[in-house]
Write a protein that holds these residues in place. Structure first.
Motif, short mmCIF file in Angstrom:
data_model
loop_
_atom_site.label_atom_id
_atom_site.label_comp_id
_atom_site.label_asym_id
_atom_site.label_seq_id
_atom_site.Cartn_x
_atom_site.Cartn_y
_atom_site.Cartn_z
N LEU A 1 -9.83 -4.63 -9.98
CA LEU A 1 -11.93 -4.46 -10.38
C LEU A 1 -12.35 -2.98 -10.39
O LEU A 1 -13.01 -2.25 -10.24
CB LEU A 1 -12.53 -5.15 -9.01
N ASP A 2 -11.05 -1.89 -10.13
CA ASP A 2 -10.98 -0.53 -9.63
C ASP A 2 -12.62 -0.46 -8.37
O ASP A 2 -13.56 0.55 -8.32
CB ASP A 2 -12.13 0.04 -11.60
N ASP A 3 -12.18 -2.01 -7.15
CA ASP A 3 -13.53 -1.05 -6.61
C ASP A 3 -13.18 -1.07 -5.12
O ASP A 3 -11.81 -2.06 -4.94
CB ASP A 3 -14.13 -2.77 -7.01
N ASP A 4 -12.99 -0.06 -5.03
CA ASP A 4 -12.51 0.19 -3.55
C ASP A 4 -13.66 -0.62 -2.61
O ASP A 4 -15.03 0.33 -2.41
CB ASP A 4 -12.40 2.10 -3.40
N ILE B 1 0.64 -0.95 0.00
CA ILE B 1 -0.04 -0.01 0.22
C ILE B 1 0.68 1.59 -0.01
O ILE B 1 0.83 2.62 -0.31
CB ILE B 1 -1.02 -0.30 1.12
N LEU B 2 2.12 1.08 0.69
CA LEU B 2 3.02 2.59 0.36
C LEU B 2 3.77 2.15 -0.61
O LEU B 2 4.41 3.76 -0.81
CB LEU B 2 3.88 2.22 2.24
N CYS B 3 3.33 1.71 -1.57
CA CYS B 3 4.27 1.54 -2.62
C CYS B 3 3.43 2.59 -3.67
O CYS B 3 2.33 3.00 -3.63
CB CYS B 3 4.35 0.63 -3.52
N ALA B 4 4.18 3.59 -4.38
CA ALA B 4 3.28 3.86 -5.49
C ALA B 4 2.28 3.94 -6.56
O ALA B 4 2.06 3.69 -6.82
CB ALA B 4 4.67 5.09 -5.88
N SER B 5 3.70 2.86 -7.35
CA SER B 5 3.19 2.33 -8.08
C SER B 5 3.57 0.47 -8.04
O SER B 5 4.75 0.37 -8.06
CB SER B 5 3.68 2.34 -9.82
N SER C 1 -1.02 -10.16 5.72
CA SER C 1 -0.66 -9.96 4.56
C SER C 1 -1.46 -10.19 2.87
O SER C 1 -1.31 -9.30 2.76
CB SER C 1 1.05 -10.35 4.31
N LEU C 2 -1.59 -11.77 3.09
CA LEU C 2 -2.43 -11.79 2.06
C LEU C 2 -3.91 -10.71 1.39
O LEU C 2 -4.03 -10.74 0.74
CB LEU C 2 -2.45 -13.00 2.07
N GLU C 3 -4.33 -11.14 2.76
CA GLU C 3 -5.52 -9.94 2.47
C GLU C 3 -5.16 -8.51 2.67
O GLU C 3 -5.83 -8.36 1.59
CB GLU C 3 -6.12 -10.31 4.03
N GLN C 4 -3.98 -8.14 3.17
CA GLN C 4 -3.95 -6.61 2.24
C GLN C 4 -3.67 -6.62 1.15
O GLN C 4 -3.65 -5.66 -0.15
CB GLN C 4 -2.64 -6.34 3.02
N GLY C 5 -3.18 -7.41 0.44
CA GLY C 5 -2.94 -7.93 -0.95
C GLY C 5 -3.89 -8.14 -1.95
O GLY C 5 -4.00 -7.50 -3.09
N ILE D 1 -7.64 -5.66 -5.97
CA ILE D 1 -9.23 -5.45 -6.03
C ILE D 1 -9.10 -4.20 -6.21
O ILE D 1 -10.06 -3.81 -7.43
CB ILE D 1 -10.01 -6.37 -5.14
N ARG D 2 -9.09 -3.79 -5.92
CA ARG D 2 -8.51 -2.16 -6.29
C ARG D 2 -8.31 -2.20 -7.65
O ARG D 2 -8.46 -1.14 -8.26
CB ARG D 2 -8.17 -1.42 -4.79
N LYS D 3 -7.53 -2.72 -7.79
CA LYS D 3 -6.99 -2.16 -8.92
C LYS D 3 -7.07 -3.21 -10.52
O LYS D 3 -7.65 -2.36 -11.02
CB LYS D 3 -5.24 -2.76 -9.17
#
Lengths: 656, 228
Positions: free
Chosen positions: B164-167, B32-36, B151-155, B160-162
Motif C-alpha cells: 500500500l506504500d503506506d508507512d 525488516i533487516l532484509c534488503a529486498s 512475527s506476523l505483526e511485523q510481516g 502494508i508498507r510494500k
C-alpha cells in the motif's frame, strides 16, 4: 431417533463427535422417556460456508406433525433487532429442512436457530453456532488412481490416488481450505485403513498386493474444524498379478543353489589344500638362521658347533647357494679388486688374502653376507655373502639376530663388512632372540661366534664363521679350520696361524682371536641334502680341519678328501644341508671326522663346486684353479683362485 | 562502530555484485533487516504464518477443551455461550461483503486483529501456568502462538508498507487492544474464561487467514476472485 442414545453414549474422548458442528440435537437430552420424543433440531450443516441448512424432527408428538406447526426461527448476533426471524426458505424437496442461502449467511457471527411452535408458543429446541463451525464439505470429485510402481517380486505395488476438491467449495479464492483423508480397504474387508490427512489433492498408497481388489475413498474437511464431509464415491483398484514373476522365482533359486554349490566347492578346495594354502597365504616366517646352519644350534647356544661351521669347517654345507646369485665375475677378479683397494685400517692384514677377502666386501656389490656362510660367491674371499643384494643394514640386522648370542653383542656386519672400510655401519645392539645361549661357552667362546665392534671400523666378521682354509693338500683338498684356534692336536701351519693372526691382527680383535682360538669353536655348517639327506661331498675339503672332533656334541663339517673317500664314507659323517631350503634340519654328526682334521686354519673356505647331491665341494676338480695348493701368503693378494675355492661358474657344472 | 562500518562497507559490494535480491530466509520478524523481498514472497510467508497460527490455535483450543472444559459446555453450542469481544470496527461476515473489501482494508483488518491478540495471549499464558495439570503441549502451543503472532505483526506491517506504500505507525493500533479480555459477565470461572479466549482467538485466526488468502487470490488473479 438415535440422537438421544448418541448423546448419552458420549465418552469424554469422543470429542470430535462432541465438537461436531452438526450439532446433533442437544435438546434431546432432556427427554427422559425414550419412546416419547420431543420435536428437536437434528442438525445444521453448511456445505461451503456460504449456505447452510437445518433439519428438525417433529418427534412423536402427534399434534405437531402437521406442517407449519413447527417453525424454525433464527437470529444473528449482529442483528439490530433481537427478534427471531422465520426460516427464509423451507425447502420443498426435503421435509423438515430449512435452507439459508447466501444472502442470509455470515461467518464469524453467531447464529441461533430454534424450533418453535407458534401455536403453543413453545420452543422445543435451540441451536447456536457460527457458520464456519458447521461446515461439512462436499465429497471430492474425480477420484482416480495411477500405478506408481510394482515391486521386483511383482507382489506389491504402489498407486497414487488423485482427486479434485468439491466444486462447491471455493478453494481457489481461499474461502475454504480443505484437508483430505483417504481411506482404502480390501474388497472383502470391513475395516478401512485411514491414511494421514493430506492437504494436497493427491495421495500415494503403498503396499498394495497384486491380484487383490481394493476400494479407495476420500473425504474432506475444513481445516482446523475437522468436520469431515461425506465420502466420495468408491473407486476400485486392481492390478493383476504379473505372470513373469513366476519365472523369476526359479532363476533366483538357481542362483542361490549355484552360489551355495560354489561355496561348497571352495570349502572343499580349501580344506583339501589347506596346507598349501596356508603356506601361500601365511608364509612361514623365516626363523632366524644362517644358511647352512641349523637354527636350533643358534637357539641352543651351541656356539662351538656354530663357530665351527661358520668358520668353514663345514664348507660343504654351503653349496646350496643358488648359482644365479653368483656373478660371472670370477672369484679371482674379485680378489684382485680387493687387492687394489686396501683397507685403510688394515695395515697388518693386507698380507692375508683371506683377510683381504674378508675385508673387501664393501667394494663389491655383495654387501650382505653371512658371516661364516662360506657360500661360494664370486667374492667368496669375503666371507660368504649369500645374498649379494642384501643391503648392509639388513645383513647386519639379520646377522645380528642370528648370530648374536650375547645380549649385548651384536654382530653388526656378518657379511662383507670390512672392518675398516665400513665405518658407517653401526653396530646393532640387538638382543639375540632365541639365540641366547644359556650355556655359552666361556667368555672366549662367546666372542668367537661373532665379533662385535662398536662403532668405528667394524670388526671383520668373526672369522669363526668361516671355514678358513688353513692348508691345501697336495691332492687339492683344502684344509679348513675354524676361526679360532681350537687347540687342535694337529699342527696348524704357521702360515695359517700367522695368516689368521694377521687377518685379525689389525683389528682390535686380535686379542679376541686369541681367546677364540683357545676356545673350541666349532662351526657347524649343516648341509643337509634334502633328497638324500646325504652329506656334503667336499672333495677338496676332505682334509678338513676340524678343530676338535672330540668335542662332545659338536657338529662339525668335515670335508672328506675328494678322491679317497667314497660317498658313503662321506655320508657317514657329513651331513649336507641345502642352503636353498627354508628349513635346514640340523644334522648332528656324532662321529668324529677323519683324523685328519687339522688345527684351526683359515677362517673360511670357499665352496668351489656343488655336487649332484648339492653338497658343496671345496676343491673341485676343475683345473682352473691355480696349482698352488697352499693359500697365498697373506701379504700377497691372491691373483688366482687357489685350489679349494669354487667359482660361481663352476657351480653350474655340478659334478657329482 | 568503525568496525561495523568497515564490515558494512566490505559487505555492501558483495550484495550489490550478486545482483540477486537477497532472500530473507528468516522468519518474518527479520524481514525488516532484509534488503529486498518480493511482495509475493512476503505475502506467501505471511499467509503461511497465519495458517500455522490458525492450526495451532485450533489444536490448543481442542487440548484445553479436552482437559478442562466440562462436557456440557463444549463446542460452543451453548446458547448462553461466550461472546468474543467486539473489535473497534465491524468486520463483514458474508463472503460477498468480504470480497468487496479493499486490499487496504483487508490488510489493516489483519493488522488490527493481530495486534489485538498479542496482549491477551500473553495474559493467557500466565493464566495457563497457574493450572495444575496443564499439559506441556498446550503451554508450548500458546507460547509458540504468541511468538508467531509478533512475527506476523511485523510481516503485515512490512506488507502494508510494500503493497500500500503506506508507512504507518504500528503502535497506533495498540490502543484498541483489550488487555483484560472482556467476557460475558456471567462467565466467572477462569476455565471458561480461558476457553472462551482460546475459542475467540481461533476464530480471529481464521479471519486473518481468510483475509490474507483473499488478498493473495486478488494478487494472482483478480477476476476469478470475484466470480463466486
Amino acid at each position: 431417533m438415535a440422537a438421544p442414545s448418541f448423546l448419552l453414549l458420549f465418552p469424554l474422548g469422543l470429542l470430535s463427535a462432541v465438537r461436531s458442528a452438526s450439532l446433533m440435537d442437544p435438546g434431546s437430552m432432556t427427554s427422559s422417556d425414550p419412546s416419547v420424543q420431543a420435536p428437536h433440531l437434528t442438525g445444521c450443516k453448511s456445505r461451503e460456508q456460504e449456505t447452510f441448512r437445518c433439519w428438525w424432527s417433529p418427534g412423536s408428538f402427534q399434534n405437531l406433525t402437521e406442517p407449519g406447526a413447527l417453525q424454525i426461527q433464527y437470529w444473528k448476533k449482529n442483528d439490530l433487532t433481537k427478534e427471531w426471524k422465520e426460516c427464509p426458505d423451507y425447502s420443498s424437496s426435503v421435509k423438515n429442512e430449512c435452507f439459508f442461502n447466501k444472502n442470509n449467511t455470515v461467518i464469524w457471527i453467531k447464529y441461533c436457530v430454534r424450533l418453535h411452535s407458534e401455536s403453543q408458543n413453545k420452543t422445543y429446541d435451540t441451536l447456536c453456532f457460527e457458520l464456519q463451525d458447521i461446515v461439512h464439505p462436499d465429497p471430492p470429485v474425480a477420484l482416480n488412481w495411477t500405478l506408481l510402481n510394482i515391486s521386483r517380486s511383482g507382489l506389491n505395488y504402489d498407486i497414487m490416488a488423485s482427486w479434485e476438491p468439491p466444486p462447491s467449495a471455493d478453494v481457489s479464492v481461499g474461502w475454504l481450505t480443505l484437508v483430505y483423508e483417504v481411506q482404502y480397504r480390501r474388497r472383502n474387508s470391513s475395516h478401512w485403513k485411514v491414511l494421514e490427512h493430506e492437504f494436497g489433492t493427491q495421495q500415494s498408497i503403498y503396499g498394495l498386493q497384486t491380484g487383490e481388489a481394493y476400494e479407495v475413498r476420500v473425504h474432506c474437511a475444513m481445516r482446523a474444524f475437522n468436520h469431515f464431509g461425506e465420502f466420495s464415491d468408491v473407486i476400485f483398484v486392481h492390478v493383476p498379478e504379473i505372470p513373469n514373476k513366476e519365472s523369476t522365482f526359479p532363476v533366483t533359486l538357481v542362483l542361490i543353489f549355484g552360489a551355495v554349490g560354489v561355496a561348497i566347492l571352495l570349502m572343499l578346495i580349501i580344506f583339501s589344500q589347506q596346507q598349501r594354502l596356508m603356506v601361500i597365504l601365511l608364509p612361514p616366517v623365516p626363523a632366524p638362521k644362517i644358511k647352512g646352519i641349523d637354527p636350533a644350534l643358534l637357539k641352543n647356544g651351541k656356539l662351538d658347533e656354530l663357530n665351527f661351521i661358520l668358520s668353514g669347517a663345514g664348507m660343504g654345507a654351503l653349496h646350496s647357494y643358488p648359482p644365479d646369485l653368483y656373478q660371472d665375475v670370477p672369484w679371482v677378479e674379485f680378489i684382485e679388486l680387493d687387492a687394489d683397494e686396501p683397507e685403510p685400517g688394515e695395515k697388518d692384514n693386507q698380507s692375508s688374502d683371506s683377510q683381504r677377502l674378508l675385508g673387501h666386501n664393501n667394494h663389491h656389490t655383495n654387501h650382505g653376507c653371512f658371516h661364516g656362510l662360506s657360500i661360494p660367491d664370486d667374492d667368496s674371499g669375503r666371507a660368504s655373502s649369500y645374498d649379494p643384494e642384501l643391503p648392509d643394514q639388513e645383513t647386519l640386522m639379520l646377522m645380528a639376530a642370528l648370530l648374536s648370542c650375547q645380549p649385548n653383542k651384536v654382530e653388526p656386519c656378518l657379511g662383507n663388512c670390512s672392518h675398516s672400510s665400513t665405518p658407517s655401519l653401526d653396530v646393532l645392539e640387538v638382543p639375540c632372540p632365541g639365540l641366547q645361549a644359556p650355556d655359552l661357552p666361556p667368555e672366549g667362546g662367546e666372542r668367537h661366534l661373532v665379533q662385535t665392534q662398536l662403532g668405528g671400523p667394524q670388526s671383520w666378521v668373526n672369522m669363526d664363521f668361516y671355514a678358513q682354509v688353513s692348508d691345501v693338500t697336495p691332492t687339492g683338498g683344502v684344509v679348513l679350520s675354524p676361526g679360532q684356534q681350537v687347540g687342535a692336536p694337529e699342527n696348524t701351519p704357521t702360515t695359517k696361524k700367522d695368516k689368521k693372526g694377521k687377518m685379525e691382527g689389525g683389528e682390535e680383535e686380535s686379542e679376541e682371536e686369541e681367546e677364540r682360538r683357545t676356545n673350541k669353536l666349532k662351526f657347524q655348517l649343516l648341509v643337509v641334502a634334502p633328497e638324500a639327506g646325504g652329506y656334503t661331498t667336499e672333495s677338496s675339503g676332505r682334509q678338513m680341519s676340524t678343530p676338535d672332533p672330540s668335542s662332545p656334541g659338536e657338529v662339525y663339517h668335515t670335508f672328506p678328501p675328494p678322491s679317497a673317500e667314497s660317498k658313503p664314507h662321506q655320508e657317514a659323517y657329513l651331513p649336507a644341508t641345502t642352503l636353498l631350503g627354508d628349513y635346514q634340519s640340523p644334522y648332528i654328526l656324532p662321529d668324529s671326522p677323519p683324523a685328519q682334521f687339522l688345527p684351526p686354519v683359515s677362517d673360511y673356505t670357499v665352496v668351489q663346486d656343488v655336487d649332484f647331491q648339492h653338497s658343496l665341494l671345496l676343491n673341485p676338480p676343475s683345473p682352473q684353479r691355480s696349482p698352488t695348493c697352499s693359500p697365498q701368503p697373506p701379504s700377497k693378494p691372491l691373483p688366482v683362485m687357489p685350489i679349494g675355492y669354487l667359482t660361481p661358474d663352476l657351480l653350474g657344472n655340478l659334478s657329482p | 562502530l568503525t568496525r561495523s562500518v568497515v564490515w558494512a562497507v566490505l559487505l555492501w559490494p558483495c550484495l550489490v555484485s550478486l545482483g540477486v535480491p537477497l532472500e530473507c530466509k528468516d522468519e518474518q520478524g527479520s524481514i525488516i533487516l532484509c534488503a529486498s523481498i518480493s511482495k509475493e514472497k512476503l505475502l506467501d510467508r505471511v499467509i503461511q504464518h497465519a495458517e500455522l497460527i490458525y492450526r495451532v490455535s485450533e489444536e490448543s483450543c481442542t487440548l484445553f477443551e479436552e482437559m478442562f472444559v466440562p462436557f456440557p459446555m463444549r463446542s460452543q453450542r451453548n446458547q448462553a455461550g461466550y461472546t468474543c469481544a467486539t473489535k473497534a470496527f465491524p468486520i463483514p461476515g458474508s463472503k460477498s461483503e468480504i470480497q468487496q473489501i479493499s486490499d487496504k482494508w483487508l490488510l489493516h483488518s489483519v493488522l488490527i486483529l493481530v495486534q489485538s491478540w498479542i496482549e491477551p495471549l500473553v495474559y493467557l499464558q500466565t493464566t495457563l501456568d497457574r493450572y495444575d495439570d496443564a499439559p506441556d503441549t498446550l503451554l508450548k502451543k500458546t507460547k509458540w502462538v504468541s511468538e508467531k503472532l509478533l512475527s506476523l505483526e511485523q510481516g503485515v506491517v512490512v506488507l502494508i508498507r510494500k503493497m500500500l506504500d503506506d508507512d504507518m505507525l504500528t503502535t497506533s493500533y495498540y490502543e484498541q487492544g483489550v488487555a483484560p479480555y472482556a467476557l460475558q459477565p456471567e462467565v466467572l470461572e477462569s476455565v471458561l474464561r480461558d476457553y472462551t479466549l482460546l475459542s475467540c482467538f481461533k476464530k480471529d485466526a481464521h479471519k486473518m487467514e481468510t483475509f490474507l488468502k483473499l488478498l493473495k487470490c486478488r494478487q494472482t488473479d483478480k477476476y476469478s476472485c470475484f466470480l463466486h
